[in-house]
Design an enzyme around this catalytic site. Structure first.
Site, PDB file in Angstrom:
ATOM      1  CG  ASP A  68      -1.730   1.236   1.346  1.00 11.69           C
ATOM      2  OD1 ASP A  68      -2.670   1.353   0.375  1.00 11.69           O
ATOM      3  OD2 ASP A  68      -1.659   1.912   2.496  1.00 11.69           O
ATOM      4  CD  GLU A 140      -3.149  -1.845  -1.556  1.00  8.46           C
ATOM      5  OE1 GLU A 140      -3.479  -0.543  -1.535  1.00  8.46           O
ATOM      6  OE2 GLU A 140      -3.328  -2.449  -0.662  1.00  8.46           O
TER       7      GLU A 140
END
Length: 249
Positions: A68, A140
């Site tokens: 992220d 991610e």
């Protein structure tokens, strides 16, 4: 899927990703959903009682946490390069559009990640391989695996290859302005409208420079600057939207 077939599948995925892993276990970890982790799927008491009997295994949660942040850095840099005249408010809107769950899920679908994610039988039977939240998290996690195995340049090359064609889908004209987006975000949660306040006005009358703050409820304010009050409000709203991380809500 047998072990041999999975090894072959992961080799094919590495070709799709454009990187051959020095540590393939990183890529495997990036594709393990928490439901498939035996350490999570058992009760707490059972995990403690049979800790030695359960094989050590990690799911993608840790890598998703790293990915992220890595993805955010790459996308923010990409946007700043592509739109050098854009103010922070506009960049924040574009950023949120690119990294929101639906966008990352489409990214993952383009890679066929759903076919590689390890899920519990119940999660797979319920369509887990196609759920946007799972696909976005796995995407991610894969970015993190690329970063940890090959460094930032490897992760950046991968993200740019897939993100750059998407930039045209989020033109300034198509995106809501930051003030409107923030007001709608607040209204959807039953909150009062954002409160804007001019913090300072500097410079001569023909070339003023405003600093404006915006606050939602009793939350911490965020500030923006601009050559007009509206421009400063837009930047402040964009910064607050980024802090709220509306892409994950």
């Amino acid at each position: 899927m047998t072990a041999d077939l999975r090894i072959t599948a992961l080799e094919n995925l590495q070709r799709t990703l454009g990187h051959r892993f020095n540590d393939p276990k990183l890529l495997e970890e990036a594709l393990v959903h928490p439901s498939a982790n035996p350490r999570r799927s058992r009760s707490k008491s059972a995990r403690q009682k049979n800790a030695d009997a359960i094989p050590p295994m990690r799911d993608y949660n840790r890598l998703e946490f790293i990915g992220d942040r890595v993805l955010g850095l790459i996308v923010a840099t990409l946007l700043a390069e592509r739109f050098p005249q854009a103010e922070a408010g506009e960049l924040a809107l574009r950023y949120n559009a690119l990294v929101k769950q639906d966008s990352l899920a489409r990214f993952a679908q383009s890679l066929g990640l759903g076919d590689f994610i390890q899920l519990s039988r119940s999660e797979r039977d319920s369509g887990g391989a196609g759920k946007p939240a799972i696909l976005a998290d796995a995407c991610e996690a894969v970015v993190a695996a690329l970063y940890l195995d090959g460094g930032l340049k490897v992760a950046e090359r991968f993200v740019r290859r897939y993100m750059e064609p998407m930039l045209g889908d989020f033109s300034a004209g198509a995106a809501k302005d930051a003030k409107t987006a923030l007001q709608e975000w607040a209204a959807a949660r039953g909150m009062a409208a954002p409160r804007y306040e001019v913090v300072s006005q500097e410079g001569p009358p023909h070339e003023p420079h405003f600093t404006v703050s915006v606050r939602l409820g009793n939350g911490e304010p965020e500030t923006g600057k601009g050559g007009s009050k509206r421009a400063a409000e837009q930047e402040a709203a964009g910064r607050l939207l980024s802090k709220l991380d509306i892409s994950k809500t």
